[in-house]
Design an enzyme around this catalytic site. Sequence first.
Site, PDB file in Angstrom:
ATOM      1  N   LYS A 197      -7.509  -9.067   2.082  1.00 29.85           N
ATOM      2  CA  LYS A 197      -6.054  -9.178   2.073  1.00 29.85           C
ATOM      3  C   LYS A 197      -5.633 -10.246   1.061  1.00 29.85           C
ATOM      4  O   LYS A 197      -6.237 -11.324   1.018  1.00 29.85           O
ATOM      5  CB  LYS A 197      -5.597  -9.582   3.482  1.00 29.85           C
ATOM      6  N   SER A 198      -4.614  -9.946   0.270  1.00 30.78           N
ATOM      7  CA  SER A 198      -4.176 -10.900  -0.748  1.00 30.78           C
ATOM      8  C   SER A 198      -3.765 -12.229  -0.124  1.00 30.78           C
ATOM      9  O   SER A 198      -3.058 -12.259   0.875  1.00 30.78           O
ATOM     10  CB  SER A 198      -2.992 -10.323  -1.519  1.00 30.78           C
ATOM     11  N   ALA A 239       6.563  -1.970   2.868  1.00 27.03           N
ATOM     12  CA  ALA A 239       7.024  -3.297   2.468  1.00 27.03           C
ATOM     13  C   ALA A 239       6.466  -4.276   3.490  1.00 27.03           C
ATOM     14  O   ALA A 239       7.115  -4.629   4.463  1.00 27.03           O
ATOM     15  CB  ALA A 239       8.544  -3.363   2.425  1.00 27.03           C
ATOM     16  N   GLY A 285       5.178  -7.376   2.632  1.00 29.10           N
ATOM     17  CA  GLY A 285       5.629  -8.725   2.288  1.00 29.10           C
ATOM     18  C   GLY A 285       4.525  -9.761   2.354  1.00 29.10           C
ATOM     19  O   GLY A 285       4.789 -10.918   2.664  1.00 29.10           O
ATOM     20  N   CYS A 338       2.990  -6.310  -7.200  1.00 35.00           N
ATOM     21  CA  CYS A 338       3.636  -5.912  -5.946  1.00 35.00           C
ATOM     22  C   CYS A 338       5.108  -5.608  -6.226  1.00 35.00           C
ATOM     23  O   CYS A 338       5.800  -6.411  -6.843  1.00 35.00           O
ATOM     24  CB  CYS A 338       3.519  -7.027  -4.914  1.00 35.00           C
ATOM     25  N   ASN A 343      -1.053   0.119  -8.180  1.00 37.76           N
ATOM     26  CA  ASN A 343      -0.542  -0.590  -7.001  1.00 37.76           C
ATOM     27  C   ASN A 343       0.461   0.403  -6.450  1.00 37.76           C
ATOM     28  O   ASN A 343       0.632   1.487  -7.009  1.00 37.76           O
ATOM     29  CB  ASN A 343       0.125  -1.909  -7.405  1.00 37.76           C
ATOM     30  N   GLY A 393      -0.123   6.833  -1.804  1.00 33.28           N
ATOM     31  CA  GLY A 393      -0.509   8.146  -1.294  1.00 33.28           C
ATOM     32  C   GLY A 393      -0.546   9.211  -2.367  1.00 33.28           C
ATOM     33  O   GLY A 393      -0.265   8.949  -3.549  1.00 33.28           O
ATOM     34  N   GLY A 436      -4.642   4.482  -6.633  1.00 34.74           N
ATOM     35  CA  GLY A 436      -3.386   5.168  -6.345  1.00 34.74           C
ATOM     36  C   GLY A 436      -3.580   6.628  -6.027  1.00 34.74           C
ATOM     37  O   GLY A 436      -3.942   7.416  -6.888  1.00 34.74           O
ATOM     38  N   GLY A 437      -3.389   6.996  -4.790  1.00 33.05           N
ATOM     39  CA  GLY A 437      -3.358   8.399  -4.410  1.00 33.05           C
ATOM     40  C   GLY A 437      -4.700   9.076  -4.235  1.00 33.05           C
ATOM     41  O   GLY A 437      -4.774  10.300  -4.112  1.00 33.05           O
TER      42      GLY A 437
END
Lengths: 261, 306
Positions: free
Chosen positions: B44-45, B69, B71, B130, B193, B219, B245-246
Amino acid sequence: MIKIHTNVVKKVSEENYRVKTIEVEHALEEALPGQFLMVWMPGVGERPMSIGNGYPLTMSVANVGKVSAAMTALRPGDMISYRGPFGKPFAVPKDAKRILVIGGGYGVVPLYFLAKRAKENDIGAVAVLGARAAKDIIYEKQLFAVCDEVFITTDDGSRGKKGTVMAEAEMLIRSKKFDCAYACGPEMMMKAVAQLCRQHGMPCQVSLERYMKCGMGVCGSCVVDGKTVCRDGPVFSGEEALAMGEFGKAHRDATGVLHER
Amino acid sequence: MGLESVMFGRKLKNPMILASGILGMTRASLEAACENGCGAVTAKSLTLEPRKGHEGPNIVEVEDGLLNAMGYPNPGIVAGLKEFGGWKRSEALIISIVGKNKEEFAELAEKVDAAQKTLGATAIEAVMSCPHTPGYGTMAGQGAPECVASITSAIKKKTELPLIIKLSPSVPGEGKAAKAAEDAGADAINMGNSLGPGMVIDIHRKRPFLGFGVGGMSGPAIKPIVIRCVYDVYRSVKIPIIGTGGINSGRDAIEMMMAGATWVSAGSTAYYRGPEAFGQICREMEAWMKSNGVSKLKGMIGAAHD
């Protein structure tokens, strides 16, 4: 695709001085005991809520935070929005004849739904209902309507037997009259039930609660020992739970920091 | 024959990386992702201070995608490094950091570097992409090439660890941003991202659904955009690329590699296919390679280019 349901609040009833039960004009037929909803209060936030009944859809909420305060302020005719059902439900063994449900505090809500479904399927249920004091007891009437027997305990002895649920639970688990025990409530209580069931060779299931953000097994906020409570749970077998290092010992806050009990 | 890969000198059982922000809040969940088939995992960032993240709802499903979102909920760099530290598994651990500016990124990198002796990380990933957290990523203009360059060189001054720069598919000129990162010393580009930000309005309540109002899209729906980004970046830089991504199947992963990715990273697939998705995707890649007579990943990386 996960749908956002918006329906009308049909009835709001008071369970006790701080818990209200909200009945929604919606037959959520796919809801199973042990599953939960993510309730969205626009402009306030979103929280997971146990399902107290599938049709009509019912949930009970204690006024403890921003979202739950907004929920307890709902009146008949207001709209309520939610997604779900989410999570793994309680499993009843095939050919089960009799189950034992042990609820502490609000933990009784999904257990009532379970006992009600059991009765509809000709499975007997016995309940142990524990609370701090008489004024904290909820779902007593509901349980009496669907269970063969209901044992009540309070920490201060103001109703039923004085003490925790454990004395009654032990007596019932020892009787070996049940195919499975289900516990929902404070984690130490669930841990004690799981250990007792292990001792007496009775299958058991517990329902965990953790800080939850996404509800769909993606963000990882609710993990316990690498399992997501929202998707792998919230219901775990007693053995699965006992194998978790954090079960009954620690939980994480919104930032992910671990807090020991 | 197989999916073996190498990341900065470390052997990986496959090129599948758990994307940051997915199931990576704890060490146990990173280990579970390894058990479920990831060759590398991204934690996790981490930010300098702990963050609770945005008020919910934090995520919503849309047609062929998720809009989120979060955050950046995280315990902060100090508690985070303690949580993830002492990594001893064969799968690689990537530590993801996010800062508001180059000074914060440099301080974060310095802390990771100082902990590395016991941490066991293979690389640092710095996220500048982000789309839904004020003060960070694209909301702070971090996607611009000059900004990418200054953050990259600030981090490189503070750490010996290989550095991955995570770029946004939402900012035009990915190739230029990637080149800026490479010139400033980046060791790899993570191209991808969540896309956007986007918005979902609930028509019954007449309000944006997400607590933060807007969120990043992930997704299957965003895959063609990321494929194109990876394709462009492959033409712009010589350093290796992670395609993110996806990715939801073995074919998706192979497509990403043909666009130019050396490794692939996935997250939303954990929603679509469950936590076992990562291993399943790898097995699908292997099956495809077998039936198409491809024995090594190398033959597929960048294969779509002339």
